[in-house]
Design a protein around this motif. Structure first.
Motif, PDB file in Angstrom:
ATOM      1  N   UNK A   1      -0.508   8.134  -7.501  1.00 46.04           N
ATOM      2  CA  UNK A   1      -1.058   7.391  -6.366  1.00 46.04           C
ATOM      3  C   UNK A   1      -1.391   5.955  -6.753  1.00 46.04           C
ATOM      4  N   UNK A   2      -1.952   5.725  -7.935  1.00 48.08           N
ATOM      5  CA  UNK A   2      -2.304   4.354  -8.313  1.00 48.08           C
ATOM      6  C   UNK A   2      -1.049   3.479  -8.441  1.00 48.08           C
ATOM      7  N   UNK A   3       0.023   4.041  -8.950  1.00 50.28           N
ATOM      8  CA  UNK A   3       1.274   3.288  -9.077  1.00 50.28           C
ATOM      9  C   UNK A   3       1.907   3.053  -7.704  1.00 50.28           C
ATOM     10  N   UNK A   4       1.835   4.045  -6.805  1.00 49.57           N
ATOM     11  CA  UNK A   4       2.393   3.871  -5.460  1.00 49.57           C
ATOM     12  C   UNK A   4       1.654   2.763  -4.705  1.00 49.57           C
ATOM     13  N   UNK A   5       0.333   2.743  -4.796  1.00 51.47           N
ATOM     14  CA  UNK A   5      -0.448   1.715  -4.098  1.00 51.47           C
ATOM     15  C   UNK A   5      -0.091   0.323  -4.600  1.00 51.47           C
ATOM     16  N   UNK A   6       0.193   0.192  -5.883  1.00 46.93           N
ATOM     17  CA  UNK A   6       0.604  -1.090  -6.445  1.00 46.93           C
ATOM     18  C   UNK A   6       2.030  -1.445  -6.023  1.00 46.93           C
ATOM     19  N   UNK A   7       2.965  -0.501  -6.140  1.00 47.64           N
ATOM     20  CA  UNK A   7       4.364  -0.762  -5.774  1.00 47.64           C
ATOM     21  C   UNK A   7       4.522  -1.105  -4.299  1.00 47.64           C
ATOM     22  N   UNK A   8       3.725  -0.485  -3.447  1.00 47.80           N
ATOM     23  CA  UNK A   8       3.817  -0.735  -2.011  1.00 47.80           C
ATOM     24  C   UNK A   8       3.035  -1.977  -1.590  1.00 47.80           C
ATOM     25  N   UNK A   9       2.367  -2.606  -2.540  1.00 44.53           N
ATOM     26  CA  UNK A   9       1.575  -3.820  -2.316  1.00 44.53           C
ATOM     27  C   UNK A   9       0.376  -3.573  -1.372  1.00 44.53           C
ATOM     28  N   UNK A  10      -0.067  -2.328  -1.240  1.00 47.19           N
ATOM     29  CA  UNK A  10      -1.283  -2.037  -0.474  1.00 47.19           C
ATOM     30  C   UNK A  10      -2.484  -2.552  -1.256  1.00 47.19           C
ATOM     31  N   UNK A  11      -2.463  -2.323  -2.579  1.00 46.16           N
ATOM     32  CA  UNK A  11      -3.468  -2.866  -3.496  1.00 46.16           C
ATOM     33  C   UNK A  11      -2.709  -3.665  -4.548  1.00 46.16           C
ATOM     34  N   UNK A  12      -3.198  -4.870  -4.862  1.00 44.84           N
ATOM     35  CA  UNK A  12      -2.438  -5.789  -5.715  1.00 44.84           C
ATOM     36  C   UNK A  12      -2.239  -5.331  -7.149  1.00 44.84           C
ATOM     37  N   UNK A  13      -3.273  -4.737  -7.752  1.00 46.02           N
ATOM     38  CA  UNK A  13      -3.167  -4.366  -9.158  1.00 46.02           C
ATOM     39  C   UNK A  13      -3.405  -2.875  -9.346  1.00 46.02           C
ATOM     40  N   UNK A  14      -2.714  -2.306 -10.316  1.00 45.68           N
ATOM     41  CA  UNK A  14      -2.840  -0.870 -10.578  1.00 45.68           C
ATOM     42  C   UNK A  14      -4.244  -0.508 -11.059  1.00 45.68           C
ATOM     43  N   UNK A  15      -4.871  -1.391 -11.814  1.00 44.60           N
ATOM     44  CA  UNK A  15      -6.231  -1.099 -12.289  1.00 44.60           C
ATOM     45  C   UNK A  15      -7.215  -1.030 -11.130  1.00 44.60           C
TER      46      UNK A  15
ATOM     47  N   UNK B   1      10.537   3.559  -7.729  1.00 45.78           N
ATOM     48  CA  UNK B   1       9.948   3.027  -8.956  1.00 45.78           C
ATOM     49  C   UNK B   1       9.872   1.501  -8.939  1.00 45.78           C
ATOM     50  N   UNK B   2      10.977   0.847  -8.557  1.00 47.99           N
ATOM     51  CA  UNK B   2      11.031  -0.611  -8.568  1.00 47.99           C
ATOM     52  C   UNK B   2      11.329  -1.096  -7.151  1.00 47.99           C
ATOM     53  N   UNK B   3      10.443  -1.954  -6.640  1.00 46.71           N
ATOM     54  CA  UNK B   3      10.565  -2.410  -5.262  1.00 46.71           C
ATOM     55  C   UNK B   3      10.445  -3.926  -5.204  1.00 46.71           C
ATOM     56  N   UNK B   4      11.428  -4.615  -4.588  1.00 48.59           N
ATOM     57  CA  UNK B   4      11.278  -6.055  -4.376  1.00 48.59           C
ATOM     58  C   UNK B   4      10.136  -6.311  -3.387  1.00 48.59           C
ATOM     59  N   UNK B   5       9.509  -7.450  -3.503  1.00 47.05           N
ATOM     60  CA  UNK B   5       8.346  -7.786  -2.680  1.00 47.05           C
ATOM     61  C   UNK B   5       8.629  -7.646  -1.184  1.00 47.05           C
ATOM     62  N   UNK B   6       9.800  -8.090  -0.729  1.00 49.73           N
ATOM     63  CA  UNK B   6      10.102  -8.061   0.703  1.00 49.73           C
ATOM     64  C   UNK B   6      10.420  -6.658   1.219  1.00 49.73           C
TER      65      UNK B   6
END
Length: 79
Positions: free
Chosen positions: A3-17, A65-70
């Motif tokens: 979940x922490x990695x998904x939130x970061x990859x989807x740009x819902x939350x900026x940083x994984x920490x 796993x890898x998502x472009x910003x747009x």
């Protein structure tokens, strides 16, 4: 995917920490259950995040796993 990695990859939350801390403080729920940073997310899951007085509820449409910003907004649908 965690979940922490998904939130970061989807740009819902900026940083994984920051996503990890939100999970540890009990602010993130997957399908109504409190999520830990290592909880797994799958397509179709409903994630609810409480930001102070605001709440965000999204449905997972895709897990990558890898998502472009747009393309990040295509990973979820806001409910």
């Amino acid at each position: 995917m965690r979940i922490d990695k998904f939130l970061k990859n989807s740009r819902i939350i900026k940083r994984r920490t920051v996503a990890k801390e939100a999970c540890e403080k009990g602010r993130v729920f997957i399908n109504g259950k409190e999520a830990k940073p290592g909880s797994e997310v799958e397509v179709g899951d409903v994630i609810e995040i409480n930001f102070g007085t605001n709440a965000l509820k999204v449905e997972v449409l895709e897990v990558l796993e890898h998502v472009p910003k747009n393309k990040a907004v295509e990973l979820y649908k806001t409910l």
